[in-house]
Structures are given as structure tokens and as C-alpha cells.
Design a protein around this motif. Structure first.
Motif, PDB file in Angstrom:
ATOM      1  N   TRP A 206       0.840  -1.205   0.000  1.00  0.00           N
ATOM      2  CA  TRP A 206       0.000   0.000   0.000  1.00  0.00           C
ATOM      3  C   TRP A 206       0.876   1.257   0.000  1.00  0.00           C
ATOM      4  O   TRP A 206       0.609   2.202  -0.729  1.00  0.00           O
ATOM      5  CB  TRP A 206      -0.911   0.021   1.229  1.00  0.00           C
ATOM      6  CG  TRP A 206      -1.890  -1.110   1.290  1.00  0.00           C
ATOM      7  CD1 TRP A 206      -2.321  -1.871   0.242  1.00  0.00           C
ATOM      8  CD2 TRP A 206      -2.543  -1.610   2.449  1.00  0.00           C
ATOM      9  NE1 TRP A 206      -3.210  -2.822   0.694  1.00  0.00           N
ATOM     10  CE2 TRP A 206      -3.367  -2.680   2.043  1.00  0.00           C
ATOM     11  CE3 TRP A 206      -2.516  -1.265   3.791  1.00  0.00           C
ATOM     12  CZ2 TRP A 206      -4.160  -3.412   2.926  1.00  0.00           C
ATOM     13  CZ3 TRP A 206      -3.304  -1.990   4.678  1.00  0.00           C
ATOM     14  CH2 TRP A 206      -4.120  -3.051   4.249  1.00  0.00           C
ATOM     15  N   ASN A 207       1.890   1.234   0.833  1.00  0.00           N
ATOM     16  CA  ASN A 207       2.798   2.378   0.910  1.00  0.00           C
ATOM     17  C   ASN A 207       3.669   2.479  -0.337  1.00  0.00           C
ATOM     18  O   ASN A 207       3.824   3.548  -0.932  1.00  0.00           O
ATOM     19  CB  ASN A 207       3.691   2.258   2.147  1.00  0.00           C
ATOM     20  CG  ASN A 207       2.972   2.576   3.439  1.00  0.00           C
ATOM     21  OD1 ASN A 207       2.893   3.720   3.852  1.00  0.00           O
ATOM     22  ND2 ASN A 207       2.434   1.561   4.102  1.00  0.00           N
ATOM     23  N   ASN A 208       4.248   1.363  -0.742  1.00  0.00           N
ATOM     24  CA  ASN A 208       5.242   1.340  -1.810  1.00  0.00           C
ATOM     25  C   ASN A 208       4.676   1.776  -3.158  1.00  0.00           C
ATOM     26  O   ASN A 208       5.243   2.633  -3.838  1.00  0.00           O
ATOM     27  CB  ASN A 208       5.841  -0.068  -1.903  1.00  0.00           C
ATOM     28  CG  ASN A 208       6.734  -0.245  -3.107  1.00  0.00           C
ATOM     29  OD1 ASN A 208       6.356  -0.902  -4.078  1.00  0.00           O
ATOM     30  ND2 ASN A 208       7.922   0.316  -3.052  1.00  0.00           N
ATOM     31  N   ALA A 209       3.541   1.198  -3.556  1.00  0.00           N
ATOM     32  CA  ALA A 209       2.999   1.482  -4.882  1.00  0.00           C
ATOM     33  C   ALA A 209       2.626   2.953  -5.036  1.00  0.00           C
ATOM     34  O   ALA A 209       2.919   3.584  -6.064  1.00  0.00           O
ATOM     35  CB  ALA A 209       1.781   0.590  -5.157  1.00  0.00           C
ATOM     36  N   ILE A 210       2.000   3.514  -4.006  1.00  0.00           N
ATOM     37  CA  ILE A 210       1.596   4.910  -4.072  1.00  0.00           C
ATOM     38  C   ILE A 210       2.815   5.830  -4.009  1.00  0.00           C
ATOM     39  O   ILE A 210       2.923   6.817  -4.752  1.00  0.00           O
ATOM     40  CB  ILE A 210       0.606   5.260  -2.946  1.00  0.00           C
ATOM     41  CG1 ILE A 210      -0.631   4.355  -3.020  1.00  0.00           C
ATOM     42  CG2 ILE A 210       0.203   6.724  -3.010  1.00  0.00           C
ATOM     43  CD1 ILE A 210      -1.417   4.490  -4.301  1.00  0.00           C
ATOM     44  N   ALA A 211       3.755   5.518  -3.126  1.00  0.00           N
ATOM     45  CA  ALA A 211       4.956   6.342  -2.988  1.00  0.00           C
ATOM     46  C   ALA A 211       5.744   6.381  -4.297  1.00  0.00           C
ATOM     47  O   ALA A 211       6.201   7.448  -4.727  1.00  0.00           O
ATOM     48  CB  ALA A 211       5.836   5.820  -1.857  1.00  0.00           C
ATOM     49  N   LEU A 212       5.908   5.221  -4.936  1.00  0.00           N
ATOM     50  CA  LEU A 212       6.651   5.167  -6.191  1.00  0.00           C
ATOM     51  C   LEU A 212       5.982   5.995  -7.269  1.00  0.00           C
ATOM     52  O   LEU A 212       6.632   6.763  -7.990  1.00  0.00           O
ATOM     53  CB  LEU A 212       6.784   3.717  -6.661  1.00  0.00           C
ATOM     54  CG  LEU A 212       7.715   2.797  -5.869  1.00  0.00           C
ATOM     55  CD1 LEU A 212       7.712   1.407  -6.480  1.00  0.00           C
ATOM     56  CD2 LEU A 212       9.138   3.352  -5.831  1.00  0.00           C
ATOM     57  N   THR A 213       4.689   5.852  -7.402  1.00  0.00           N
ATOM     58  CA  THR A 213       3.962   6.593  -8.429  1.00  0.00           C
ATOM     59  C   THR A 213       4.107   8.097  -8.236  1.00  0.00           C
ATOM     60  O   THR A 213       4.220   8.856  -9.201  1.00  0.00           O
ATOM     61  CB  THR A 213       2.475   6.195  -8.416  1.00  0.00           C
ATOM     62  OG1 THR A 213       2.363   4.819  -8.777  1.00  0.00           O
ATOM     63  CG2 THR A 213       1.669   7.026  -9.393  1.00  0.00           C
ATOM     64  N   CYS A 214       4.143   8.525  -6.996  1.00  0.00           N
ATOM     65  CA  CYS A 214       4.259   9.955  -6.696  1.00  0.00           C
ATOM     66  C   CYS A 214       5.691  10.461  -6.816  1.00  0.00           C
ATOM     67  O   CYS A 214       5.946  11.652  -6.588  1.00  0.00           O
ATOM     68  CB  CYS A 214       3.717  10.238  -5.297  1.00  0.00           C
ATOM     69  SG  CYS A 214       1.933   9.975  -5.148  1.00  0.00           S
ATOM     70  N   GLY A 215       6.631   9.581  -7.151  1.00  0.00           N
ATOM     71  CA  GLY A 215       8.004  10.013  -7.387  1.00  0.00           C
ATOM     72  C   GLY A 215       8.930   9.883  -6.203  1.00  0.00           C
ATOM     73  O   GLY A 215      10.025  10.459  -6.196  1.00  0.00           O
TER      74      GLY A 215
END
Length: 355
Positions: A206-215
Motif C-alpha cells: 500500500w505504501n510502496n505502490a503509491i509512494a513510487l507513483t508519486c516520485g
């Protein structure tokens, strides 16, 4: 995202008991001849890239020279495999490499970052059954829930891919003639992720996918009792990054205990710290992050109740209450801890739940 990310205080207490038992059992098992990973029944563990001894540090390359911990199956208390945790020097090196990787990752357009996240989701899909089996073996939840947890990571990857093309900012009117104000969202930098044992895949996902997408780039410290799951997931993600000629440090990992977690909380280079765990430990983390005026994301314990009114359908109430109490062996923040029953239904509900 049906499950919350957290542990209640009561579940944290049980985790501490589990850790203490494991410590005692380690001495008892020191003379044991084998690990489950060498048993033909568990040969599938090697499909995840696991071995008897596994490095617990990843920052573009694998390493680890700290304490060696043995992961145990909570169902039978048998040792599965070993992981070498990070030293503080290795933590320092990993933070530096992760910060350097951010300079590359943040410059990649958001839709391109979304494409990498899509590939991570696809890679997880290919290993969903075997990774779900590892979650069940190492954490203790049933196989169906283990697979479902990996599916949640996959689902959030799908969501994040769509998000990568929708990160916008409004154009606002300016008081100056011929001008407009443009609002643009930018990544915060390095996101530290500390996860709990009860959801050793989904919480990170949950943390990783969103964090990566946001740069953002990520530094993960998983629970000390589920280190093999942390290693296995990181191997899957790292392979995707390597295939795309990207720095592996974009998704770094340092296995360890409270020393690593404390360092992350106090480290000003960690631009946002996401912590999942008990309310008690969460308060300590919050104070350490606040002391440096840092950003924090806390997912802590719950104290949940089901309220049953006089006209409730007991055919819905009873199975719902039972599952809400014992799902994931009661080890989640959404676990039901209290029933508030109308007095006219009390005896019937209790009798049916006991039955």
C-alpha cells in the motif's frame, strides 16, 4: 483495501510474547539438524529466491553483516531459514544510496513511473500463490488470506498506475493581468516504511505502490518475525527495477530490530516515515519524528465494536462477529474486540456464537 494496516495494543502484546517464545525456542532448536527450506515439502520456497541463509539488506546490491536471525513457522515452531540483518553502517550506506536513486526516479515522468509499478504488479501476480504460501508459513494466517494479502498489493499497483496519469494541480486566477497561478505537486523524497508482522506484504505494498507513483523512493524495515517475506518481496521488486535499468536503491530494504526503526524515525533524511504497529510504539515513533519536525503516517491499534440492535438479523450478526474476531487469528487492527448487544438478544447471540 479491506484491512487496516495496524496492530492493537493487545495484539502487540501477543507479538512480544511470540518474540520471547521464539528467543527461548531458538536455544532449544540450536541443535536441530535441518531447516524447513531443505525439506522437499517446502522446496517451493526456493522459487522465491530464498535459501538457508539470506541477506537482509538491499540497496541495489544484496548484503548484510549484522545479527543472524532464524525465522520460525508459528504453526509448528520449526525453523524455516535464516536472515542476516543490517548493521548501522549498512543502514547509513543504504540511506545514502536511496537518496541518490531519488534524483533519478523523481525526474522520470509520472506515467512512466506508473509503468514500472504496473510491472511490479504483474511480477507479483506470477508469484501470488507461492508468495501467499510463504505468508501463511511465516506469519501464520491461513493460505487463502496469505494469497489475498498479495492480491491487495497487486490491486494497489493497479490503482497507482491509474493515479500516475491523474496527478494534477489547479490553475488559479492571478491578480496580475496576463498571469495565472499553477499549482504543481512534487514528491517528498525518501519514504521510510516500517511494517508489522500481521500483514507483511500488503502494508508495504500500500505504501510502496503509491509512494513510487508519486516520485518517491522507499526504504523498508519489515517486522523482525517475518524477514523471509520481506526478502522475497524485495527480490520480486528488485528484478523489475533491474530489468528496466533503474537503480535498485529506489526500493531499498534493511532488515533489523528497534535500532533500525529508531534510526529511521530520527533520521532527517527520511522525508516521511510510515509506521504500522501498536499504539504504544506509535506514540514513541511520533515523538521521535516530531522532534525533528518530520512528516509521519501512523496506522495504529483499534478498539472495535459491533453494535447489535433489537431488529438485527442474527443470521448476519453471528457469522460476521465470529469472523471479525478470529479472522487472521485476531491479529489485525479491524479485529472485533467488543459486542454491544440489545438486552433482548443477549442470551441468544451469546449462545449462537459459542455454538
Amino acid at each position: 483495501m479491506q484491512h487496516c494496516l495496524t496492530l492493537t495494543i493487545a495484539r502487540h502484546s501477543r507479538l512480544l510474547l511470540r518474540n520471547k517464545f521464539a528467543s527461548v525456542h531458538y536455544k532449544q532448536s540450536a541443535a536441530m539438524s535441518g531447516l524447513l527450506i531443505n525439506d522437499k515439502k517446502y522446496s517451493w520456497l526456493k522459487e522465491l529466491g530464498l535459501s538457508e541463509d539470506n541477506p537482509g539488506v538491499y540497496n541495489g546490491s544484496w548484503g548484510g553483516s549484522g545479527e543472524v536471525v532464524t525465522s520460525y513457522c508459528p504453526a509448528n515452531n520449526e525453523p524455516i531459514a535464516r536472515v542476516t540483518q543490517a548493521t548501522m553502517a549498512e543502514y547509513e550506506e543504504t540511506v545514502q544510496k536511496t537518496r541518490e536513486a531519488w534524483k533519478i526516479w523523481a525526474d522520470i515522468p509520472a506515467p512512466k513511473r506508473g509503468e514500472i509499478v504496473r510491472q511490479i504488479g504483474d511480477a507479483l501476480r506470477k508469484k501470488i500463490n507461492v508468495l501467499g504460501s510463504l505468508v501463511s508459513l511465516e506469519m501464520g494466517k491461513i493460505y487463502v488470506e496469505g494469497v489475498g494479502e498479495v492480491q491487495e498489493y497487486v490491486d494497489v499497483c493497479d490503482y497507482a498506475v491509474g493515479l500516475s496519469r491523474m496527478i494534477g494541480g489547479p490553475i488559479l486566477p492571478s491578480e496580475r493581468p496576463g498571469h495565472a497561478l499553477i499549482e504543481q505537486w512534487n514528491p517528498v523524497g525518501l519514504v521510510g516504511i516500517i511494517t508489522a508482522f500481521n500483514f507483511p506484504v500488503a502494508v508495504y505494498g500500500w505504501n510502496n505502490a503509491i509512494a513510487l507513483t508519486c516520485g518517491n523512493v522507499c526504504l523498508w524495515k519489515g517486522a523482525p518475525t517475518t524477514p523471509l517475506t520481506s526478502v522475497a518481496v524485495t527480490k520480486i521488486v528488485a528484478e523489475v527495477l533491474e530489468k528496466n535499468n533503474l537503480p535498485g536503491a529506489i526500493c531499498s530494504m534493511t532488515c533489523g530490530g528497534a535500532d533500525i526503526g529508531t534510526a529511521m524515525a530520527k533520521d532527517e533524511r527520511v522525508d516521511l516515515l510510515s509506521f504500522t504497529g501498536s499504539t504504544h510504539v506509535g506514540k514513541l515513533v511520533a515523538m521521535m519524528v516530531q522532534e525533528r519536525f518530520g512528516r509521519k503516517l501512523l496506522e495504529l491499534g483499534g478498539n472495535n465494536a459491533i453494535i447489535v440492535f433489537e431488529d438485527a438479523d442474527l443470521n448476519l450478526v453471528v457469522p460476521s462477529a465470529v469472523f471479525a474476531s478470529v479472522g487472521t487469528a485476531g491479529q489485525r487492527c479491524t479485529t472485533t474486540r467488543r459486542l454491544m448487544l440489545h438486552e433482548s438478544l443477549h442470551d441468544t447471540v451469546v449462545e449462537r456464537i459459542v455454538k
